[in-house]
Design an enzyme around this catalytic site. Structure first.
Site, PDB file in Angstrom:
ATOM      1  CG  ASN A 282      30.955  44.659 -11.326  1.00 19.88           C
ATOM      2  OD1 ASN A 282      29.959  45.293 -11.018  1.00 19.88           O
ATOM      3  ND2 ASN A 282      30.903  43.605 -12.120  1.00 19.88           N
TER       4      ASN A 282
ATOM      5  NE  ARG B 265      -0.113  66.447 -14.913  1.00 22.67           N
ATOM      6  CZ  ARG B 265       0.472  65.577 -15.722  1.00 22.67           C
ATOM      7  NH1 ARG B 265      -0.265  64.797 -16.490  1.00 22.67           N
ATOM      8  NH2 ARG B 265       1.782  65.478 -15.768  1.00 22.67           N
TER       9      ARG B 265
ATOM     10  CB  SER C  32      20.877  37.476 -10.554  1.00 17.72           C
ATOM     11  OG  SER C  32      21.370  38.602 -11.238  1.00 17.72           O
TER      12      SER C  32
ATOM     13  CD  GLN D 146      21.893  46.356  -9.365  1.00 15.80           C
ATOM     14  OE1 GLN D 146      21.199  45.503  -9.887  1.00 15.80           O
ATOM     15  NE2 GLN D 146      21.588  47.644  -9.407  1.00 15.80           N
TER      16      GLN D 146
ATOM     17  NE  ARG E 135      28.328  38.089 -16.903  1.00 19.03           N
ATOM     18  CZ  ARG E 135      28.528  38.401 -18.184  1.00 19.03           C
ATOM     19  NH1 ARG E 135      29.441  37.758 -18.884  1.00 19.03           N
ATOM     20  NH2 ARG E 135      27.817  39.338 -18.757  1.00 19.03           N
TER      21      ARG E 135
ATOM     22  CB  SER F  72      24.518  33.238 -16.539  1.00 17.42           C
ATOM     23  OG  SER F  72      25.232  32.254 -17.251  1.00 17.42           O
TER      24      SER F  72
ATOM     25  NE  ARG G 143      29.636  34.795 -11.260  1.00 13.55           N
ATOM     26  CZ  ARG G 143      28.730  35.737 -11.557  1.00 13.55           C
ATOM     27  NH1 ARG G 143      28.234  35.812 -12.775  1.00 13.55           N
ATOM     28  NH2 ARG G 143      28.351  36.591 -10.638  1.00 13.55           N
TER      29      ARG G 143
END
Length: 435
Positions: A51, A190, A111, A132, A41, A109, A100
């Site tokens: 992106n 531990r 995914s 991704q 997007r 919105s 889209r």
């Protein structure tokens, strides 16, 4: 050699539906239609247009698109976006575009909603791999391994995970009188790191699922499994402060294409605009002079020490005097070669003489004339101030400008890729003994 411009099925601009009167390709009987889908997007709140922001010389989304295309596991590779610039970049890297709708482009919105819209518009799709865009260290072998779990082992959904060795404690809200408690360890016992397998956490790199599950409103369902990725490949960029860290990681562990960079044995470097700023100074006596950055000559010497031959290119379109060419050769220890309007025509015989292929070559150029060589070379780069036509042809865009360190930056990039290829011991399957 894989090209960053490669287009799947000869379609470099396909939208959601096939053109009027055309038919979608028929698959062999029994073969499922598998697609990769990257959601990108335009309205990122953390980093504007992250992106397509350049990361280590490549648009961020280009890293996962290259891996998806080169895996050769998908019938088509798609980018779902609402932004013109992202669409343009996606197509240049061989992806088809799902434009889209506004309904699935809001900040709220999910995914899943976007993937559901994609599945509705593309009913022939059986399996979707949601990759991704912010996972730049993804490799083709990751995708191949996960998809084979779907096709050969019968899983309905497979997602990527990474193993973390972190002890978790219960959060205590401010002002609360509660005490924190351990969530995944016994403080009295531990364990040492080497005695504990750790925990598997989603790293968000990819999610394989079926279109049927998507229609049912779920990405992880049916017969579920995971694909474990090594920590060095698990990079996710959420905020701007991650960028420098991610850039160093991707330079070391990112996927740079099918051809292994350690075979680079020769670099061609365009003098004008790369080694120099593209200017020639005229002295009072009429001599030509150019300015060369000592950073760049140091970079050339670094390659020469690693037995990489460097040839400097001058152009007949913008010739330099023989005396200046001789001085460049003396100063850099390189052969200086004059090429014509199409450098490829002059360089092809040289490669044949040296018994080299273009995958063995690195090339740094700065203009339209360099585009063919930039496309062919195993590693190629342009300075940060190069024209768009050259940037689109190159595999790496330098941060530095021509004459101001771009050549050294590319030399360091070549050596890093050579070192990476030699030292890379990871195989497609994880060796648990390494933990």
């Amino acid at each position: 050699m894989a090209s960053r411009k490669r287009v799947l099925s000869g379609d470099n601009g396909a939208q959601n539906a096939a053109p009027s009167g055309s038919k979608r390709p028929r698959l062999p009987e029994g073969k499922r239609h598998v697609v990769a889908l990257i959601l990108a997007r335009g309205g990122s709140k953390g980093i504007p247009l992250k992106n397509i922001k350049m990361l280590a010389g490549v648009p961020l989304i280009g890293w996962v698109l290259r891996a998806a295309v080169d895996s050769e596991m998908f019938d088509s590779v798609w980018v779902s976006t609402d932004h013109d610039q992202i669409e343009k970049v996606a197509k240049s890297w061989g992806a088809r575009v799902h434009r889209r709708s506004a309904e699935v482009s809001r900040d709220s919105s999910t995914s899943l909603e976007t993937i559901q819209e994609f599945v509705t518009l593309n009913p022939e799709v059986d399996v979707i791999c949601n990759i991704q865009a912010t996972s730049p260290c993804l490799h083709p072998f990751h995708l191949k391994g996960a998809l084979e779990m779907m096709t050969l082992q019968g899983f309905d959904s497979v997602f990527s995970v990474v193993r973390r060795h972190q002890f978790r404690w219960q959060e205590v809200k401010k002002g609360s009188r509660k005490l924190t408690e351990p969530l995944n360890l016994d403080p009295a016992k531990r364990p040492r790191r080497q005695d504990w397998d750790g925990e598997l956490c989603e790293n968000g790199s990819f999610y394989f699922t079926t279109s049927q599950l998507v229609k049912e409103g779920i990405l992880q369902g049916g017969k579920v499994s995971y694909y474990e990725m090594l920590p060095q490949y698990s990079v996710d960029i959420d905020v701007d402060i991650d960028w420098p860290v991610a850039e160093q990681r991707v330079l070391r562990y990112g996927y740079f294409g099918r051809d292994t960079p350690e075979v680079v044995r020769l670099m061609f470097c365009n003098v004008s605009g790369c080694l120099t700023e593209g200017r020639i100074f005229l002295s009072v006596s009429g001599e030509d002079m150019v300015s060369i950055n000592t950073k760049d000559t140091a970079g050339i010497r670094m390659l020469q020490r690693e037995d990489v031959e460097v040839v400097l290119l001058t152009s007949s379109e913008d010739p330099v005097s023989q005396s200046l060419a001789d001085k460049l050769a003396t100063r850099t220890g390189c052969q200086v070669l004059q090429v014509g309007a199409e450098p490829l025509d002059d360089l092809q015989p040289i490669l044949k003489e040296k018994n080299l292929e273009w995958k063995d070559v690195a090339y740094i150029g700065n203009g339209q004339a360099d585009a063919r060589c930039l496309n062919l070379a195993g590693l190629s780069a342009v300075p940060g101030d190069a024209p768009v036509v050259a940037i689109n042809a190159a595999k790496y865009t330098c941060h530095e400008r021509g004459g101001l360190g771009a050549v050294k930056e590319f030399c360091e990039h070549i050596l890093l890729q050579k070192q990476k290829a030699k030292s890379q011991m990871e195989q497609e399957h994880i060796d648990r003994s390494s933990f």
